[in-house]
Design a protein around this motif. Structure first.
Motif, PDB file in Angstrom:
ATOM      1  N   ASN A 442       0.831  -1.217   0.000  1.00  0.00           N
ATOM      2  CA  ASN A 442       0.000   0.000   0.000  1.00  0.00           C
ATOM      3  C   ASN A 442       0.859   1.258   0.000  1.00  0.00           C
ATOM      4  OD1 ASN A 442      -2.590   1.122  -0.223  1.00  0.00           O
ATOM      5  ND2 ASN A 442      -2.660   1.552   1.991  1.00  0.00           N
ATOM      6  N   LYS A 443       2.049   1.150  -0.572  1.00  0.00           N
ATOM      7  CA  LYS A 443       2.889   2.323  -0.745  1.00  0.00           C
ATOM      8  C   LYS A 443       2.683   2.908  -2.136  1.00  0.00           C
ATOM      9  CE  LYS A 443       6.395   1.300   2.730  1.00  0.00           C
ATOM     10  NZ  LYS A 443       7.856   1.236   3.047  1.00  0.00           N
ATOM     11  N   CYS A 444       3.302   4.064  -2.379  1.00  0.00           N
ATOM     12  CA  CYS A 444       3.008   4.838  -3.584  1.00  0.00           C
ATOM     13  C   CYS A 444       4.183   4.864  -4.564  1.00  0.00           C
ATOM     14  CB  CYS A 444       2.653   6.286  -3.209  1.00  0.00           C
ATOM     15  SG  CYS A 444       0.988   6.468  -2.533  1.00  0.00           S
ATOM     16  N   LEU A 445       3.805   4.950  -5.844  1.00  0.00           N
ATOM     17  CA  LEU A 445       4.802   5.187  -6.890  1.00  0.00           C
ATOM     18  C   LEU A 445       5.252   6.631  -6.764  1.00  0.00           C
ATOM     19  CD1 LEU A 445       6.027   3.550  -9.293  1.00  0.00           C
ATOM     20  CD2 LEU A 445       4.381   4.728 -10.754  1.00  0.00           C
ATOM     21  N   ASP A 446       6.568   6.852  -6.738  1.00  0.00           N
ATOM     22  CA  ASP A 446       7.114   8.132  -6.280  1.00  0.00           C
ATOM     23  C   ASP A 446       8.283   8.549  -7.173  1.00  0.00           C
ATOM     24  OD1 ASP A 446       7.570   9.925  -3.516  1.00  0.00           O
ATOM     25  OD2 ASP A 446       9.470   9.354  -4.464  1.00  0.00           O
ATOM     26  N   VAL A 447       8.385   9.854  -7.443  1.00  0.00           N
ATOM     27  CA  VAL A 447       9.537  10.412  -8.138  1.00  0.00           C
ATOM     28  C   VAL A 447      10.562  10.818  -7.095  1.00  0.00           C
ATOM     29  CG1 VAL A 447      10.372  12.168  -9.730  1.00  0.00           C
ATOM     30  CG2 VAL A 447       8.057  11.252 -10.000  1.00  0.00           C
ATOM     31  N   TYR A 461       7.514   4.330  -2.352  1.00  0.00           N
ATOM     32  CA  TYR A 461       7.766   5.155  -1.171  1.00  0.00           C
ATOM     33  C   TYR A 461       6.470   5.292  -0.367  1.00  0.00           C
ATOM     34  CZ  TYR A 461      10.729   8.474   1.371  1.00  0.00           C
ATOM     35  OH  TYR A 461      11.517   9.088   2.319  1.00  0.00           O
ATOM     36  N   THR A 462       6.624   5.475   0.923  1.00  0.00           N
ATOM     37  CA  THR A 462       5.458   5.707   1.776  1.00  0.00           C
ATOM     38  C   THR A 462       4.637   6.871   1.238  1.00  0.00           C
ATOM     39  OG1 THR A 462       6.662   4.888   3.709  1.00  0.00           O
ATOM     40  CG2 THR A 462       4.705   6.269   4.117  1.00  0.00           C
ATOM     41  N   CYS A 463       3.342   6.674   1.126  1.00  0.00           N
ATOM     42  CA  CYS A 463       2.471   7.706   0.564  1.00  0.00           C
ATOM     43  C   CYS A 463       2.494   8.940   1.451  1.00  0.00           C
ATOM     44  CB  CYS A 463       1.046   7.182   0.438  1.00  0.00           C
ATOM     45  SG  CYS A 463       0.899   5.765  -0.669  1.00  0.00           S
ATOM     46  N   ASN A 464       2.685  10.107   0.820  1.00  0.00           N
ATOM     47  CA  ASN A 464       2.812  11.339   1.592  1.00  0.00           C
ATOM     48  C   ASN A 464       2.063  12.527   0.994  1.00  0.00           C
ATOM     49  OD1 ASN A 464       4.460  12.155  -0.588  1.00  0.00           O
ATOM     50  ND2 ASN A 464       6.317  11.409   0.458  1.00  0.00           N
ATOM     51  N   SER A 536       9.462  -4.058  -0.416  1.00  0.00           N
ATOM     52  CA  SER A 536       8.573  -2.941  -0.077  1.00  0.00           C
ATOM     53  C   SER A 536       9.272  -1.802   0.650  1.00  0.00           C
ATOM     54  CB  SER A 536       7.405  -3.448   0.769  1.00  0.00           C
ATOM     55  OG  SER A 536       7.870  -3.976   2.005  1.00  0.00           O
ATOM     56  N   ALA A 537      10.596  -1.846   0.762  1.00  0.00           N
ATOM     57  CA  ALA A 537      11.316  -0.767   1.460  1.00  0.00           C
ATOM     58  C   ALA A 537      11.232   0.527   0.663  1.00  0.00           C
ATOM     59  CB  ALA A 537      12.781  -1.163   1.640  1.00  0.00           C
TER      60      ALA A 537
END
Length: 559
Positions: A442-447, A461-464, A536-537
């Motif tokens: 349940n983490k997010c695709l992140d730049v 990355y952890t959703c923020n 998932s890190a």
């Protein structure tokens, strides 16, 4: 390859000049197990005459033993000339099916539709079976497609005498209908307002052309009918290309009348015999009556030599042709320019697939057909039915989501002709959606680091809620963040190729296709977007990999 002007020759009995074909062979098959037409010898001689003048040789037979895999392989096309009844046994049918599957061609003339009623493959290949006919009489043939080589030299209304068949079914659902009968011009028609009499199609790996004409001996002495037959043979033999996909639901924008069109800039177009031909310029004839948002635009075009024109899409209303240049996109028509400025290119932005383009392109002097399929910010370009370009707009100044269409008159000496401009408006394009893309754990695709430099890492990355995790979908097949596109590094196709942020450029490396199973696939590589190593890190690299059913690191929830 440059589409060069090649040596021309004149077709026997037609007076039509066209590019010389490479030599090939055809087989004329005229076995009958039912009614026998007395026009068969005249038909065989007409094909021999056409071959002598157009670089192909002809074998003629009524011996079904010729239908073996080895023997058929020497022919580019087989012509069923007023065959009737059951003419091939099971083994011969199998050989012919394999022949068509190998990419070869079939021509059916007149009673070819009165043949092999118990062979489903043949019924699908010919397109429709014979039902009945009235007495021989004069009728008006409406030539609805004048881009195909079989109909390009014919008038819009072709009046001639023949035996006019009614068919058991209408072939329109599976074939491109080239001409229909005007049942009001003769007696005995039973198919109504839509009575196909000439059509073409692809089937089983090969090409098929059928004409209902040719009952009478006199038919084969008529120069227009000979030209018609020659065009069908050349198409079936693969010597000329055509869009023979079924077509329905299109609205005519131009087929002789310029109502709704306006000229912008100098020069213009002559309008004669259902064709617009450019002169002078630089200008543009544009359809000013309406803007279009999501559509399939089709038109036929021809250039006599090394000429220049194009089709503009997605531009705002303006009497200045440079507005279309600066605010829209041009799908180019030009025989001899750089890859991003030659036929099939999105001018100045993206070259066509040149190998596919060259295989689909008819040379100067022959008609070609474009389809421009515009959905959202994406345009796909089809040439004679073959996809040759796929481009997604990434320029904030331009938009394909709504605008006008136009054809260019480029300048003195650039003489390009257009016919049969038609459009089918589609449903609303897919809406754009912006939000996080959630994946593994349940983490997010992140730049990474909210960076915008080309090549910036895309990671889990952890959703923020930051802009680095706000992705927009629905712009064609792209997925975008921070004004750039999700991209497969260097257009790679190997497992483990990293996924990054990159300037949007319309390439296959930036095409993504969400699937019903939750995966997101890159069609160019046929691989799935995933998180490396099922890790998932925070900071784990996104990459492409072979799609694996049920893999948690390949499942995504899009906005």
């Amino acid at each position: 390859m440059v589409a060069a002007i090649v040596t021309a020759m004149v077709c026997a009995g037609t007076g039509q000049a066209m590019a010389a074909d490479t030599p090939y062979k055809v087989l004329v098959f005229s076995k009958t197990a039912g009614f026998r037409h007395d026009s068969i010898p005249a038909g065989i001689q007409a094909v021999r005459d056409l071959g002598a003048g157009n670089n192909f040789t002809v074998d003629a037979t009524e011996d079904a033993a010729a239908f073996t895999t080895g023997n058929l392989a020497q022919y580019a096309a087989v012509i069923f000339l007023s065959t009737t009844g059951d003419v091939l046994n099971a083994a011969q049918q199998t050989a012919f099916e394999s022949y068509i599957a190998s990419g070869k061609g079939y021509v059916g003339v007149h009673a070819a539709a009165d043949t092999e009623y118990d062979w489903p493959f043949y019924g699908n290949l010919v397109g429709a079976w014979f039902s009945s006919h009235p007495a021989i009489q004069q009728a008006n043939v409406r030539v609805t497609d004048r881009a195909h080589a079989a109909t390009a030299t014919l008038p819009a209304t072709w009046t001639r005498t023949d035996e006019w068949y009614n068919y058991r079914t209408n072939p329109r659902a599976s074939a491109r209908v080239l001409a229909t009968l005007d049942e009001g011009s003769y007696s005995g028609g039973t198919m109504g307002a839509d009575h196909p009499i000439v059509w073409c199609k692809t089937y089983g790996g090969g090409r098929s052309f059928y004409t209902g004409g040719g009952h009478t001996i006199a038919s084969f002495a008529e120069a227009p009918f000979r030209a018609h037959l020659l065009g069908g043979i050349r198409y079936a033999a693969g010597k000329t290309k055509a869009d023979c996909r079924p077509e329905s639901g299109y609205t005519t924008l131009y087929n002789g009348s310029t109502t709704g069109w306006s000229q912008a800039g100098p020069g213009g177009f002559t309008n004669a015999d259902g064709a617009l031909t450019s002169f002078g310029g630089l200008g543009m004839l544009w359809y000013s009556a309406k803007e279009f948002a999501s559509y399939s635009l089709k038109l036929d075009w021809k250039m006599p030599g090394d000429d220049n024109s194009g089709v503009f899409i997605g531009f705002p209303p303006s009497g200045d042709p440079w507005s279309a240049v600066n605010n829209g996109y041009e799908i180019q028509i030009d025989a001899t320019d750089t890859p991003d400025r030659t036929t099939g290119s999105v001018y100045g932005f993206k070259s066509a697939d040149l190998a596919a383009r060259d295989a689909a392109l008819n040379p100067p002097g022959e008609w070609n057909t474009y389809e421009l399929l515009v959905e959202g910010e994406r345009v796909q370009v089809f040439l004679n039915g073959t996809k040759i370009n796929d481009f997604t707009n990434a320029d904030p100044v331009r938009s394909l989501r709504q605008g006008h269409i136009g054809i260019q008159n480029h300048g003195d000496g650039d003489d390009v002709s257009f016919r049969n401009v038609r459009i089918k408006e589609l449903g609303a394009p897919p809406p754009t959606r912006t939000g996080p893309i959630r994946g593994l754990a349940n983490k997010c695709l992140d730049v990474a680091g909210s960076g915008t430099a080309d090549g910036t890492k895309v990671q889990l990355y952890t959703c923020n809620g930051t802009g680095a995790q706000q992705w927009t979908t629905g712009n064609g097949q792209t997925i975008r963040a921070l004004g750039k596109c999700l991209d497969v590094s260097a257009s790679g196709t190997a497992n483990g190729t990293k996924v990054q942020l990159y300037t949007c450029n319309g390439t296959g490396a930036q095409n993504w296709a969400p699937q019903s199973d939750g995966t997101v696939r890159n069609p160019q590589s046929a691989k799935c977007l995933e998180i490396a190593g099922n890790n998932s890190a925070d900071g784990t690299q996104a990459q492409i990999w072979d799609c694996v059913a049920g893999a948690a690191n390949q499942k995504w929830v899009l906005p």
